[in-house]
Scaffold this motif. Structure first.
Motif, PDB file in Angstrom:
ATOM      1  N   THR A  37      29.355  42.614  40.443  1.00 33.99           N
ATOM      2  CA  THR A  37      28.319  42.160  39.469  1.00 33.99           C
ATOM      3  C   THR A  37      29.009  42.277  38.133  1.00 33.99           C
ATOM      4  O   THR A  37      28.558  41.189  37.126  1.00 33.99           O
ATOM      5  CB  THR A  37      27.130  42.848  39.626  1.00 33.99           C
ATOM      6  N   ASP A  38      29.451  43.375  37.590  1.00 31.89           N
ATOM      7  CA  ASP A  38      30.031  43.554  36.323  1.00 31.89           C
ATOM      8  C   ASP A  38      30.962  42.513  36.018  1.00 31.89           C
ATOM      9  O   ASP A  38      31.118  41.957  34.967  1.00 31.89           O
ATOM     10  CB  ASP A  38      30.688  45.002  36.085  1.00 31.89           C
ATOM     11  N   ALA A  39      32.075  42.459  36.949  1.00 30.59           N
ATOM     12  CA  ALA A  39      33.204  41.438  36.593  1.00 30.59           C
ATOM     13  C   ALA A  39      32.577  39.984  36.816  1.00 30.59           C
ATOM     14  O   ALA A  39      32.785  39.113  35.786  1.00 30.59           O
ATOM     15  CB  ALA A  39      34.061  41.524  37.649  1.00 30.59           C
ATOM     16  N   ALA A  40      31.754  39.839  37.429  1.00 32.62           N
ATOM     17  CA  ALA A  40      30.992  38.350  37.636  1.00 32.62           C
ATOM     18  C   ALA A  40      30.115  38.185  36.267  1.00 32.62           C
ATOM     19  O   ALA A  40      30.115  36.916  35.925  1.00 32.62           O
ATOM     20  CB  ALA A  40      29.787  38.212  38.649  1.00 32.62           C
ATOM     21  N   ILE A  41      29.323  39.013  35.856  1.00 32.33           N
ATOM     22  CA  ILE A  41      28.555  38.851  34.691  1.00 32.33           C
ATOM     23  C   ILE A  41      29.690  38.678  33.430  1.00 32.33           C
ATOM     24  O   ILE A  41      29.632  37.583  32.641  1.00 32.33           O
ATOM     25  CB  ILE A  41      27.771  40.094  34.167  1.00 32.33           C
TER      26      ILE A  41
END
Length: 173
Positions: free
Chosen positions: A149-153
């Protein structure tokens, strides 16, 4: 179709059958498969490979809307290949992006992310940055479903900015 037969034109007959197949597909007509089967060879012989791929793409969309996921994925794959073979790059990219979206919706985020990454690579090679950014954002969304999620955001924020920089406010929103 009768007029095309009277004129002896297989190309016009193929076009007529294609239009009938589009309508039959939307209305769940029992003759849909027969119309598709009859239209494809006539269009192919006439060199209308792009129309064949469009017919296959529409069939995939109908399968998707009707919840026939395996059939939709198969037709998207066939249509994307048809677009690639006839050189219609945008058709191929868009069809693969649709296929990736369906893979994601059906719980295959890794496969979807890989397909989106391939669309990004091909869109960049074709000089289509708009489709590349869209597919890159879709790949980030797929990776969010795998727990990244962090990388995706961060990736989605970059895509939003790329859309804004290109003046594509609708895509950025």
């Amino acid at each position: 179709e009768q007029e095309a037969r009277r004129l002896g034109s297989d190309e016009l007959r193929g076009e007529a059958l294609m239009q009938l197949a589009f309508n039959a597909d939307v209305t769940d007509d029992p003759d849909t498969e027969d119309l598709h089967t009859a239209a494809v060879p006539l269009l192919e012989r006439a060199g209308r490979r792009r129309d064949v791929a469009i017919l296959q793409l529409n069939r995939g969309v109908t399968h998707m809307v009707r919840g026939r996921w395996p059939a939709a994925l198969k037709m998207f794959d066939v249509a994307a290949d048809g677009f690639r073979r006839c050189g219609f790059v945008l058709g191929s990219l868009s069809t693969d992006a649709n296929r990736g979206g369906l893979l994601l919706e059906q719980g295959h985020p890794e496969a979807a992310a890989g397909l989106f990454d391939d669309v990004v690579r091909r869109a960049n090679a074709a000089g289509n940055p708009r489709k590349a950014v869209f597919a890159r954002g879709s790949a980030h969304r797929a990776r969010a479903w795998t727990g990244e999620t962090d990388a995706a955001i961060d990736g989605l924020v970059d895509c939003i900015q790329a859309h804004r920089d290109a003046g594509q406010s609708t895509e950025a929103d």
